[in-house]
Design a protein around this motif. Structure first.
Motif, mmCIF file in Angstrom:
data_model
loop_
_atom_site.group_PDB
_atom_site.id
_atom_site.type_symbol
_atom_site.label_atom_id
_atom_site.label_comp_id
_atom_site.label_asym_id
_atom_site.label_seq_id
_atom_site.Cartn_x
_atom_site.Cartn_y
_atom_site.Cartn_z
ATOM 1 N N GLU A 18 0.825 -1.208 0.000
ATOM 2 C CA GLU A 18 0.000 0.000 0.000
ATOM 3 C C GLU A 18 0.859 1.258 0.000
ATOM 4 N N LYS A 19 1.955 1.229 0.744
ATOM 5 C CA LYS A 19 2.855 2.380 0.799
ATOM 6 C C LYS A 19 3.451 2.678 -0.573
ATOM 7 N N HIS A 20 3.754 1.638 -1.343
ATOM 8 C CA HIS A 20 4.398 1.789 -2.650
ATOM 9 C C HIS A 20 3.400 1.555 -3.796
ATOM 10 N N ALA A 21 2.119 1.798 -3.533
ATOM 11 C CA ALA A 21 1.079 1.448 -4.509
ATOM 12 C C ALA A 21 1.273 2.154 -5.841
ATOM 13 N N LEU A 22 1.526 3.440 -5.828
ATOM 14 C CA LEU A 22 1.665 4.174 -7.090
ATOM 15 C C LEU A 22 2.879 3.676 -7.873
ATOM 16 N N GLU A 23 3.980 3.466 -7.183
ATOM 17 C CA GLU A 23 5.182 2.934 -7.835
ATOM 18 C C GLU A 23 4.892 1.593 -8.491
ATOM 19 N N LEU A 24 4.237 0.701 -7.761
ATOM 20 C CA LEU A 24 3.936 -0.632 -8.290
ATOM 21 C C LEU A 24 2.985 -0.548 -9.480
ATOM 22 N N ALA A 25 1.989 0.328 -9.371
ATOM 23 C CA ALA A 25 1.027 0.450 -10.467
ATOM 24 C C ALA A 25 1.697 0.959 -11.735
ATOM 25 N N VAL A 26 2.554 1.957 -11.596
ATOM 26 C CA VAL A 26 3.237 2.517 -12.771
ATOM 27 C C VAL A 26 4.184 1.487 -13.384
ATOM 28 N N LEU A 27 4.889 0.723 -12.556
ATOM 29 C CA LEU A 27 5.744 -0.341 -13.077
ATOM 30 C C LEU A 27 4.937 -1.315 -13.929
ATOM 31 N N GLY A 28 3.764 -1.682 -13.426
ATOM 32 C CA GLY A 28 2.923 -2.619 -14.160
ATOM 33 C C GLY A 28 2.401 -2.036 -15.459
ATOM 34 N N VAL A 29 1.975 -0.766 -15.409
ATOM 35 C CA VAL A 29 1.452 -0.112 -16.612
ATOM 36 C C VAL A 29 2.531 -0.033 -17.685
ATOM 37 N N ARG A 30 3.747 0.244 -17.299
ATOM 38 C CA ARG A 30 4.843 0.332 -18.268
ATOM 39 C C ARG A 30 5.096 -1.036 -18.919
ATOM 40 N N ASP A 31 4.789 -2.093 -18.188
ATOM 41 C CA ASP A 31 4.959 -3.439 -18.738
ATOM 42 C C ASP A 31 3.801 -3.849 -19.644
ATOM 43 N N ASN A 32 2.569 -3.693 -19.133
ATOM 44 C CA ASN A 32 1.445 -4.344 -19.816
ATOM 45 C C ASN A 32 0.396 -3.415 -20.395
ATOM 46 N N GLY A 33 0.479 -2.108 -20.161
ATOM 47 C CA GLY A 33 -0.426 -1.180 -20.829
ATOM 48 C C GLY A 33 -1.783 -0.981 -20.192
ATOM 49 N N THR A 34 -2.018 -1.565 -19.028
ATOM 50 C CA THR A 34 -3.297 -1.359 -18.338
ATOM 51 C C THR A 34 -3.472 0.118 -17.983
ATOM 52 N N GLU A 35 -4.679 0.649 -18.161
ATOM 53 C CA GLU A 35 -4.940 2.029 -17.796
ATOM 54 C C GLU A 35 -4.677 2.231 -16.294
ATOM 55 N N LEU A 36 -3.983 3.317 -15.954
ATOM 56 C CA LEU A 36 -3.473 3.515 -14.597
ATOM 57 C C LEU A 36 -4.573 3.500 -13.541
ATOM 58 N N ASN A 37 -5.711 4.147 -13.841
ATOM 59 C CA ASN A 37 -6.787 4.174 -12.844
ATOM 60 C C ASN A 37 -7.234 2.773 -12.462
ATOM 61 N N MET A 38 -7.302 1.886 -13.433
ATOM 62 C CA MET A 38 -7.674 0.504 -13.139
ATOM 63 C C MET A 38 -6.534 -0.236 -12.456
ATOM 64 N N ALA A 39 -5.300 0.010 -12.916
ATOM 65 C CA ALA A 39 -4.148 -0.699 -12.367
ATOM 66 C C ALA A 39 -3.973 -0.427 -10.881
ATOM 67 N N LEU A 40 -4.195 0.801 -10.445
ATOM 68 C CA LEU A 40 -4.031 1.117 -9.022
ATOM 69 C C LEU A 40 -4.909 0.244 -8.143
ATOM 70 N N LYS A 41 -6.142 0.055 -8.567
ATOM 71 C CA LYS A 41 -7.082 -0.749 -7.784
ATOM 72 C C LYS A 41 -6.849 -2.239 -7.969
ATOM 73 N N ALA A 42 -6.651 -2.648 -9.220
ATOM 74 C CA ALA A 42 -6.591 -4.078 -9.525
ATOM 75 C C ALA A 42 -5.261 -4.708 -9.155
ATOM 76 N N GLU A 43 -4.174 -3.931 -9.162
ATOM 77 C CA GLU A 43 -2.869 -4.513 -8.891
ATOM 78 C C GLU A 43 -2.440 -4.308 -7.426
ATOM 79 N N PRO A 44 -1.842 -3.190 -7.016
ATOM 80 C CA PRO A 44 -1.451 -3.076 -5.609
ATOM 81 C C PRO A 44 -2.637 -3.073 -4.655
ATOM 82 N N GLY A 45 -3.739 -2.447 -5.056
ATOM 83 C CA GLY A 45 -4.900 -2.435 -4.164
ATOM 84 C C GLY A 45 -5.405 -3.829 -3.869
ATOM 85 N N SER A 46 -5.561 -4.632 -4.916
ATOM 86 C CA SER A 46 -6.015 -6.008 -4.748
ATOM 87 C C SER A 46 -4.986 -6.862 -4.025
ATOM 88 N N ALA A 47 -3.708 -6.715 -4.393
ATOM 89 C CA ALA A 47 -2.665 -7.547 -3.803
ATOM 90 C C ALA A 47 -2.539 -7.320 -2.299
#
Length: 420
Positions: A18-47
């Motif tokens: 949770e502390k590094h949520a934005l960093e993790l989301a941006v890393l993922g978006v740069r890899d796979n192209g998921t829209e950032l608003n969704m990535a924040l919730k679906a990736e670090p938020g869910s994890a």
């Protein structure tokens, strides 16, 4: 480590995610192209939620005392399986990785995780955070590489006790072969779907159903395992519903996934985009109608983008109705009766998810019973938290992620039969 110790580490890891949520989301978006608003919730938020869920659950799992003869004590122990090999896809690597990793660690196992070759950044960072949280060295290991090299080695290893995988059916079959060639390790496979989303004329709100159905297929450019990629619409409202759906889809902004105004991000790779467009070609060859989209979008970012695409007149036997696209392509088929809707919905080798829109409670229950899939949404599409399992029927796989049922994959039963 005692359960209390494992609990402390997993809670700390959830906090760090949770502390590094934005960093993790941006890393993922740069890899796979998921829209950032969704990535924040679906990736670090869910994890983070997943690690916290299994941290809370792990010391509530007990063995059993069997009701035996008074002269015998029968105990059933629940033990870690040992080493878990996990192979995860590129679409939601952190979320799906957590679904595998959190329950495996909660039950006291070690994990060797191989990310997809096109999306490893978030899981490499997760390993660093796990170390910071106090996970002992060697308990969680991330091994990058090509599936045909690193994935095969993991699947053939005599030291891996259980293999868990999310991805294509073709790779899943190879993993079962590798299990047979090695130590007969148990394999739990989630192999995608061709999920039917069934809209009846008596849906509570057809406009809302159209809006939700659009996001049920077009979010993350359709690169979602449970995407509602087959739309089944009752004949009497077919034209009206498709028109409303098309309006919602056409209004979606496709573009740079790091732009917060983007509704739909990029396709993962040129290979994936080329495959998506190939389905458009075959749909036209089979006499289907491209009602919306169907083309690549050229963006100044140089990435791979595709228009949200709606194809009508799709017959149940057409390629678009039978094969998983894993892209922003929706096939639409009309039906007249409940029985026909169930028949069309089940006319697939897959059985991962489904949706039903109706105001008739009896019909809703009958559809839930009749449609063969691991998840059936009623008057919604997508969603569900860690309290319920996710798993496929038929060739969508076996075993379950999420919920307490996921713990069963990472636990061995041992009987102690003690004469008193």
């Amino acid at each position: 480590m005692a359960p209390a110790g494992r609990k402390k580490v997993l809670f700390k890891l959830a906090e760090l995610i949770e502390k590094h949520a934005l960093e993790l989301a941006v890393l993922g978006v740069r890899d796979n192209g998921t829209e950032l608003n969704m990535a924040l919730k679906a990736e670090p938020g869910s994890a983070a939620g997943t690690f916290r869920y299994y941290a809370e659950a792990l010391d509530k799992v007990y063995g059993e005392i069997a009701p035996t003869d008074p002269g015998v004590l029968g105990l059933v122990h629940k033990e870690p399986v040992g080493v878990v090999g996990a192979i995860v896809p590129w679409n939601f690597p952190l979320m799906i990785g957590a679904w595998k990793l959190a329950p495996a660690l909660a039950m006291g196992n070690s994990v060797v995780l191989k990310p997809a070759e096109t999306a490893s950044l978030t899981l490499l960072r997760l390993a660093e955070l796990a170390s910071e949280a106090g996970l002992p060295d060697g308990v969680f290991n991330v091994v990058t590489g090509q599936g045909a090299v690193a994935g095969e080695a993991l699947a053939l290893s005599m030291n891996v006790d259980v293999l868990v995988f999310t991805g294509s059916g073709g790779v899943g079959r190879r993993l079962l072969e590798y299990s047979a060639r090695s130590n007969l390790k148990r394999c739990y496979l989630e192999l995608g779907g061709k999920s039917p989303n069934i809209v009846f004329a008596d849906a509570p709100d057809l406009k809302e159903a159209a809006k939700v159905s659009a996001m049920g297929i077009f979010r993350n450019s359709g690169q979602v395992c449970v995407a509602g990629s087959r739309l089944l619409v009752e004949e009497s409202v077919h034209d009206e519903f498709v028109e409303t759906l098309s309006q919602h889809a056409a209004a979606l902004r496709v573009g740079n996934p790091l732009d917060l105004s983007t509704d739909v991000g990029a396709v993962n790779s040129l290979t994936q985009l080329t495959g998506n467009l190939g389905f458009i070609d075959s749909a036209e060859a089979e006499g289907n109608t491209i009602a919306l989209g169907g083309n690549r979008i050229l963006e100044d970012t140089g990435g791979y983008y595709m228009e949200p695409t709606i194809v009508t007149g799709v017959k149940p036997t057409d390629r678009l109705a039978q094969q998983e696209v894993f892209g922003p392509v929706l096939g639409v088929t009309s039906f007249k009766t409940d029985a026909e809707a169930i028949e069309i919905a089940n006319n697939s080798i897959y059985g991962l998810a489904a949706g039903v829109w109706t105001s008739n409670l009896g019909r809703a229950h009958k559809m839930v019973r009749g449609v063969r899939s691991g998840v059936v949404h009623v008057n919604t599409y997508g969603g569900a938290d860690n309290t319920v399992p996710l798993g496929g029927h038929k060739q969508s796989g076996n075993g379950h992620d999420k919920s307490l049922h996921a713990l069963e994959k990472y636990t061995d039963l041992k009987t102690a039969w003690i004469k008193l």
